[in-house]
Every structure is written in structure tokens, then in C-alpha cells.
Write an enzyme that holds these catalytic residues in place. Sequence first.
Site, mmCIF file in Angstrom:
data_model
loop_
_atom_site.group_PDB
_atom_site.id
_atom_site.type_symbol
_atom_site.label_atom_id
_atom_site.label_comp_id
_atom_site.label_asym_id
_atom_site.label_seq_id
_atom_site.Cartn_x
_atom_site.Cartn_y
_atom_site.Cartn_z
ATOM 1 N N GLY A 142 -25.027 -53.087 68.605
ATOM 2 C CA GLY A 142 -25.512 -53.011 69.689
ATOM 3 C C GLY A 142 -24.505 -52.012 70.732
ATOM 4 C CE LYS A 157 -37.419 -60.312 68.017
ATOM 5 N NZ LYS A 157 -36.758 -61.454 68.712
ATOM 6 N N GLY A 204 -25.642 -51.382 61.647
ATOM 7 C CA GLY A 204 -25.380 -52.005 60.357
ATOM 8 C C GLY A 204 -26.354 -52.010 59.250
ATOM 9 N NE ARG A 215 -19.250 -53.195 62.162
ATOM 10 C CZ ARG A 215 -20.009 -54.140 62.784
ATOM 11 N NH1 ARG A 215 -19.763 -55.409 62.939
ATOM 12 N NH2 ARG A 215 -21.095 -53.504 63.442
#
Length: 389
Positions: A369, A188, A346, A36
Site C-alpha cells: 500500500g 480491484k 507482496g 522484509r
Amino acid sequence: MKLRTINNLDLRGKYVLLRDDFNVQIVDGKITDGFRIEQSMPTIEKLRSAGARVVICAHLGRPKGTRNMEFSMRPVAEFLNVPLIDDCLRRDFMADMNNGDVVLLENVRFYPGEESNDPAFAQRLAAGFDIFVNDAFAVSHRAHASTVGVAMILPSYAGELLASEIENLSAVMENPVRPLLSIVAGSKVSTKIGVLKALAKLSDTLIIGGALGTTFNYALGENVGNSLYEADQKNTALEILQYAKQNNCQVLLPLDKGVAKEFTRDAVRTNKDLKDIMPDDVIIDAGIETTQRNVAAINSAKTVIWNGTVGMAEWMPTWSYGSFALARAIAARTRAGEITSVIGGGDTVAALEACGVKDDITYVSTGGGAFLEFIEGRILPGISILENK
């Protein structure tokens, strides 16, 4: 989407507050993955060479609004070889800055006003600056003081990285070369309902893997053993499968799994068809047949979007098999000019790095996200405020 960018700005002598995403992994005080930071360098160098006085604002971890030095930005400052200002609200150093100087502020999340986007905190953060530049795509889905609050106060622009993210992701979402294959994995279903539906509508084929895939297997009555899955998402999984069918999207679920009797890195691996999985088996990776089927799907695609590893890829070599096979297959076809590949998240990027193919991918996003929310079609507040309207 047309963003205001730093191109053609007169930056000489201007004090620029630059929001970067330096939320990197640090072990024993050392940065273990500088991806990053490296992706942020073109904007930093552009501002520096234009004569701006650059003050970088960033966060690390989740200090929850307290000055927890476990989350200090000092290792990042040392990595960048720039001075660290010990409080993000200090301004006394600015009078001594020269054109082209760069400094890094201490963790902006040391203040509770950052995540709550407190207007008074945003005013203090913006004080003394001429321009705000957001180059932190990975946090632009958050309406925080350092992404939205200061942009409401200062003339605000997108940096090189943020503009590149929007350009590349928009291209694959709006006009993909088909067949389009999307691969979504992770833990999830409940956190990825929106992106699964968005990709089921957009894609020709959708691979659902990892613990996400295990939940879908459970919903269809398959054996899942003593594994991670969401029993309460059964109906949601079935609804997503029906939605994909309505949109002519083929969904590929796990056929077999790499299992063990305990969830540990050193556990002995056995490959089992779903029907052979026992109640005490723990699913840790995609199986051999599933992986071969997934690679065949990659070989039939022209565009691939991938988010989420299909197993514990960091537990090499035993449990990285399924994820590394995906990474190598996508990279090989990208190198050959046969597909466009866009990958984010990530863990997924770490898998690319671990098997040495990150540089072969068409576009690697810095977002996790934010990457998912952009694909889902949500409005990202840190980006929408930079739009030319």
C-alpha cells in the site's frame, strides 16, 4: 525529499526505538518468507555496531487491539535470534541492556492505541528512549502511534531501508529513463484509481492486467464470464482510459485469458480469446497472446514499474504462466543492463521469489500500500514527519 537519517549520529549507549516491518507470512510457527526482515538487517547492524541499545517495535497481522497470541512476534524473535519482550510497554528490561544489544517487543497492535494513534499510548511507547528510528516503509502510509505518534515525541530519523526506498522510488518517479512501462494488476479498480491515474500521466505505456484488467474489459463490453470484476467501476475504468489518452499514454488491456470452469488450483486450464469466453468460464490468468504482447512491451521499455500479479501466480504451474513470464522478461533485461526495474507488492515479490529472479531486479520495494500511495503522490505521514523542512 530530504530525510533526517541515522548517518553521523552519536548512538553509543543510546536507547533506540526502531520501528521495523516484520509483518511476514508464518505457517506452522515458521516464517516462510523473510524478505522484509532481511531488508531491515542493515539498519539493525548499523545501530548495533554503533553501540546503540536497540529495541525493535513491530506488528504482525491484525489482532485488532487485543492480545491474540496467534499474532505473537515470537517466530520473528526466533528468526532474528533475539530476546522477545512479552509486552511492548514493558521497560524493566532496559536497565540490563548493554551497548549493541537488540531485543524485539511483542506485537504493538495488541493495543488499540496503536492504530488509533492515541497520544497517551504513544507517550508510553516512547518512554525511556533517546531516539526513534523508522525503517518500516511498508507501514509509513499509516498514521499510527509507532510511525507518527512517537516521532512527535522523540528525535526521529529514517533508517537505511526507508531512506533507500524513498531514494529509489523518487528517482524512477521524478526522472525515469524512457520509454517508461508501468504494469498494474490485482483485484480491484476501486483501490487503485489514484495510482492508475498517476501512472497514466507518468508512463508511456500502461499494462492493466489481472482482475483489474477484467473490469476494464467489462467496461468495454467484452466477455468476462463468471469472473472477478467490479461492475460498479465501469465508468471509472472508462474515465481512466480517457485520461490516459489525454496524456498520450498507451493502455494495453487483456486480449485473451486462461480460464477454467471453477476457481481452484487444480482446475483444467483453457486459453480463450475474449470473444470466446462463455458465461460459466472463470478467468484465472493472463492468456498466451496477452502474455506475448506484454513481454514485447517489456522488450521495448527502458524503465519498468510493476505492481500486482496478472493471475493466481501462487497456483503453480498452471496459473502462474502470465506473471512468471513478466518476471522473467523483466529480470532478463535488467540483468543485461537494458532496463531499470522497480517492483513492489507482496504477491508480486512472491512471484519474483518463486521463479528465482528477485535478485536480478534493480529495486524491490518492501511496500504494498505504501508503494502505491507513494507512486500516486500522496503524503505518507510516517515519512513526512522525518523530513528536513
